[in-house]
Write an enzyme that holds these catalytic residues in place. Structure first.
Site, PDB file in Angstrom:
ATOM      1  N   ASN A  11       4.645  13.105  18.278  1.00 24.04           N
ATOM      2  CA  ASN A  11       5.093  11.779  18.714  1.00 24.04           C
ATOM      3  C   ASN A  11       6.609  11.683  18.730  1.00 24.04           C
ATOM      4  OD1 ASN A  11       2.521  10.584  18.924  1.00 24.04           O
ATOM      5  ND2 ASN A  11       2.531   9.945  16.782  1.00 24.04           N
ATOM      6  N   GLY A  39       5.009  12.300  14.555  1.00 22.45           N
ATOM      7  CA  GLY A  39       3.614  12.697  14.735  1.00 22.45           C
ATOM      8  C   GLY A  39       3.198  13.470  13.501  1.00 22.45           C
ATOM      9  N   GLY A  41       1.053  15.723  12.983  1.00 22.43           N
ATOM     10  CA  GLY A  41       0.925  17.161  13.179  1.00 22.43           C
ATOM     11  C   GLY A  41       2.267  17.862  13.175  1.00 22.43           C
ATOM     12  N   ASN A  43       5.151  16.730  12.050  1.00 22.92           N
ATOM     13  CA  ASN A  43       5.774  16.587  10.734  1.00 22.92           C
ATOM     14  C   ASN A  43       5.256  17.642   9.757  1.00 22.92           C
ATOM     15  OD1 ASN A  43       7.038  14.278  11.699  1.00 22.92           O
ATOM     16  ND2 ASN A  43       5.669  12.852  10.647  1.00 22.92           N
ATOM     17  N   THR A 201      -2.852  11.310  -2.621  1.00 17.40           N
ATOM     18  CA  THR A 201      -1.435  10.976  -2.787  1.00 17.40           C
ATOM     19  C   THR A 201      -1.312   9.483  -3.061  1.00 17.40           C
ATOM     20  OG1 THR A 201      -1.183  10.726  -0.377  1.00 17.40           O
ATOM     21  CG2 THR A 201      -0.675  12.879  -1.318  1.00 17.40           C
ATOM     22  N   GLY A 203       1.883   7.789  -3.823  1.00 16.76           N
ATOM     23  CA  GLY A 203       3.255   7.324  -3.831  1.00 16.76           C
ATOM     24  C   GLY A 203       3.909   7.490  -5.186  1.00 16.76           C
ATOM     25  N   GLY A 236       4.034  11.519   3.054  1.00 16.71           N
ATOM     26  CA  GLY A 236       2.707  12.126   2.972  1.00 16.71           C
ATOM     27  C   GLY A 236       2.621  13.404   3.783  1.00 16.71           C
ATOM     28  N   ASP A 237       3.285  13.431   4.931  1.00 12.79           N
ATOM     29  CA  ASP A 237       3.284  14.640   5.760  1.00 12.79           C
ATOM     30  C   ASP A 237       4.074  15.761   5.090  1.00 12.79           C
ATOM     31  OD1 ASP A 237       1.795  13.321   7.692  1.00 12.79           O
ATOM     32  OD2 ASP A 237       3.567  12.667   8.793  1.00 12.79           O
TER      33      ASP A 237
END
Length: 291
Positions: A11, A39, A41, A43, A201, A203, A236-237
């Site tokens: 993205n 995006g 993926g 990332n 996850t 945070g 998260g990525d």
């Protein structure tokens, strides 16, 4: 054989910084605006590559300027882009992101070419990781291909949707956040469906892990690293990509989760998704400072 194959989205992120996130029907003024590669993926592929893994990606972009720029970026990051298809007549995916003064975010995804991803097979890899910003039948196809070559399969179930049994049967490790975990019925439900590990996850609360070893189920936690967050977009990525890279390198689950948690923490300290993804040397420094 490569270390990590990533099957997912690409993205262009359109990021507005606001004092607070708008409520329903509300308009707020942004204090700044920027465009970043993104995006889930892309990332995660870049995060894995920056963690030292050899990486290939299966994805789709549009035949527009954004698609050309993002594919070129992946090449610059050392990612094998042979599997990133240019979908004629489609626009590259977009993400509309608002980030507030507390570093919390709200995201709207416009799939574009991501809806046209087609997996004929995946490269021979030690680890295959996918998300849900592409058609779920293509994630299933990717994991089926991965299982045929003995790869470890990791699913980041974002954005949330109902997961068919066929997909979970092909998945070794699932990495949801707290919201996604709740939508999927909780850790117990996922473990009962046969997964090897559920890695949640959370945070600033760290990472909660439940794993199955030799038929026995155990749970443990990884504390969060102490950093000052600026923007949580991509954290998260960062975790997922770094985690996959370390599993491919031979780390056990505890070591890979700790490394991923450090990468995710560092990603919150810089604005934007791709710009914030840390390199291995930066993660090593944080880990050394927190023995």
């Amino acid at each position: 054989m490569i270390d990590v194959a990533v099957v997912g989205s690409v993205n262009l992120d359109l990021v507005a910084h606001t004092p607070r996130l708008p409520g329903p029907g509300e308009t707020v003024s942004a204090t700044s605006f920027a465009e970043h590669a993104g995006g889930k993926g892309l990332n995660q592929a870049i995060a894995a590559a920056r963690s030292g893994a050899t990486v290939a990606m299966i994805a789709a972009v549009g035949g527009d300027d954004a698609g050309h720029r993002l594919r070129s970026l992946a090449t610059t990051e050392g990612i094998d882009v042979d599997g990133i298809r240019v979908a004629a007549g489609a626009s590259t995916g977009r993400a509309l992101i608002a980030v507030d003064d507390r570093a919390e975010n709200s995201i709207v995804i416009i799939p574009g070419a991501n809806a046209l991803v087609h997996v004929g097979g995946v490269p021979h890899a030690r680890v295959v990781i996918a998300q849900l910003e592409i058609p779920i039948d293509q994630v299933i196809a990717a994991f089926r291909s991965a299982r045929s070559t003995g790869a470890l399969t990791i699913l980041n179930p974002a954005p949330t949707q109902v997961l068919p049994d066929e997909l979970l049967e092909l998945c070794d490790i699932i990495v949801p956040n707290e919201h996604e975990l709740g939508a999927l019925g909780g850790t117990g439900a996922l473990i009962e469906r046969g997964l090897t590990a559920v890695v949640v996850t959370q945070g600033s609360a760290g990472v909660a892990v439940t794993e199955r070893v030799d038929g026995e189920i155990s749970s443990w936690a990884q504390a969060a690293f102490d950093v000052t967050p600026v923007d949580t977009t991509g954290a998260g990525d960062a975790f997922c990509g770094a985690f996959a890279a370390r599993l491919a390198a031979g780390d056990d689950l505890h070591a890979a989760v700790r490394y991923g948690a450090a990468a995710g923490a560092l990603a919150t300290t810089i604005a934007g998704a791709v710009p914030s993804l840390p390199h291995a040397s930066e993660v090593a420094t944080l880990l050394a400072a927190n023995p």
